[in-house]
Design an enzyme around this catalytic site. Structure first.
Site, mmCIF file in Angstrom:
data_model
loop_
_atom_site.group_PDB
_atom_site.id
_atom_site.type_symbol
_atom_site.label_atom_id
_atom_site.label_comp_id
_atom_site.label_asym_id
_atom_site.label_seq_id
_atom_site.Cartn_x
_atom_site.Cartn_y
_atom_site.Cartn_z
ATOM 1 C CG MET A 29 -2.435 1.991 1.417
ATOM 2 S SD MET A 29 -1.574 3.531 1.761
ATOM 3 C CE MET A 29 -1.996 4.466 0.327
ATOM 4 C CB ALA A 31 -10.457 3.343 -1.268
ATOM 5 C CG HIS A 36 -7.345 -2.491 -4.816
ATOM 6 N ND1 HIS A 36 -8.098 -1.344 -4.843
ATOM 7 C CD2 HIS A 36 -6.111 -2.115 -4.433
ATOM 8 C CE1 HIS A 36 -7.350 -0.306 -4.488
ATOM 9 N NE2 HIS A 36 -6.136 -0.753 -4.230
ATOM 10 C CD GLN A 60 2.091 4.097 1.548
ATOM 11 O OE1 GLN A 60 2.250 3.055 2.156
ATOM 12 N NE2 GLN A 60 1.773 4.113 0.264
HETATM 13 O O1 PAF Z 1 0.245 0.417 -3.208
HETATM 14 C C1 PAF Z 1 -0.284 0.603 -2.084
HETATM 15 O O2 PAF Z 1 -1.508 0.645 -1.920
HETATM 16 C C2 PAF Z 1 0.620 0.876 -0.882
HETATM 17 O O3 PAF Z 1 1.736 1.610 -1.239
HETATM 18 C C3 PAF Z 1 1.033 -0.417 -0.145
HETATM 19 C C4 PAF Z 1 1.894 -1.296 -1.018
HETATM 20 C C5 PAF Z 1 -0.222 -1.165 0.308
HETATM 21 C C6 PAF Z 1 1.843 -0.068 1.111
HETATM 22 O O4 PAF Z 1 1.109 0.694 2.017
#
Ligand code: PAF
Length: 280
Positions: A29, A31, A36, A60
């Protein structure tokens, strides 16, 4: 690095790349932090091509304030991904993910009733729905998920098995600051005084894990750890639970591989963490 916002661009690239090799997706998502980027490294080691997905998925967020405050650093994220050597960034426009009239929900039962699922109504339906779309839109062979969101990882594995989705889920270890704090896009919202308190969560979890591994009963050990976390300055502990690493059932005794899961509130920020706890 190519940048796409349209599904048609993503589809064309996936068709080209998959004709001659494999493709991995790193779902995020945005940032982006070193956690990451460790997913990107794992993806590069696993597949010939790598696409990073950035989309702040409104479905979500159970708390509208959390969505509004969620950090957005698209320019910095783009630079980080280009430097990390991904082939493409796919940051879909909202209508590419949720076209007008969108009326479908993917819902995984059981695994989503507890922990974050119990405290964030609708959260895992939003995750399962968007993750299904990440897989069908990118057509990737592999998808990298951090163990930091261990429950999410279990939900995604269940979804892939149940729907026979042709993708392999690759779990990646949590990346931490030197003081033990798990990296999270939410950490940047911590005030300096709260940032100093933040590692107390992981420290208390590690102490609790050692006590349980030494044979102390989980119940009193966890109650003491909650007191320690709150005494360190956390506003409240939402949950601190020992559950089976596989299936996530509650474990009153440590008799098989387990995970200790926590969510706690520090100032305006909700932090989560989990660690492995093996039986003695
Ligand atoms: O873990 C995340 O950043 C989110 O839940 C994902 C898997 C990108 C789904 O929006």
């Amino acid at each position: 690095m190519q940048t796409f916002t349209q599904l048609s661009e993503m589809r064309a690239a996936a068709a080209r790349w998959r004709a001659s090799g494999t493709l991995a997706v790193v779902p995020t998502m945005g940032a982006l932090h070193a956690g990451h980027l460790s997913l990107v490294e794992a993806a590069k080691a696993r597949a010939d091509r790598v696409v990073a997905w950035i989309f702040v998925n409104p479905k979500q967020f159970d708390n509208p304030e959390d969505l509004v405050n969620y950090p957005n650093h698209m320019a910095a994220d783009t630079a980080k991904l280009a430097a990390a050597g991904v082939d493409a960034l796919y940051a879909p426009a909202l209508d590419q993910v949720y076209p007008e009239g969108f009326a479908t929900k993917v819902s995984v039962t059981g695994l989503t009733d507890m922990l974050c699922g119990a405290h964030r109504p609708g959260h895992f339906d939003g995750v399962a729905t968007v993750v299904t779309k990440i897989f069908t839109q990118t057509q990737a062979d592999f998808a990298m998920f951090g163990e930091k969101d261990y429950q999410q990882l279990q939900v995604v594995k269940r979804l892939v098995t149940d729907l026979n989705l042709p993708i392999e889920i690759v779990p990646c270890a949590t990346v931490r600051e030197e003081d033990g704090l798990a990296l999270s896009s939410r950490n940047e919202r911590l005030a300096p005084k709260d940032r100093a308190i933040a590692p107390a969560l992981n420290a208390a979890m590690r102490r609790a894990a050692s006590r349980m591994q030494a044979g102390e009963a989980p119940g009193p050990v966890l109650a003491r750890a909650v007191q320690e976390i709150e005494a360190a300055g956390y506003r409240s502990v939402e949950y601190l639970e020992l559950r089976a690493a596989d299936g996530l059932t509650l474990m009153p005794t440590l008799d098989r591989p387990a995970r200790l899961f926590a969510a706690a509130h520090l100032g305006p920020v909700r932090l989560i963490d989990n660690i492995a706890v093996g039986p003695a």
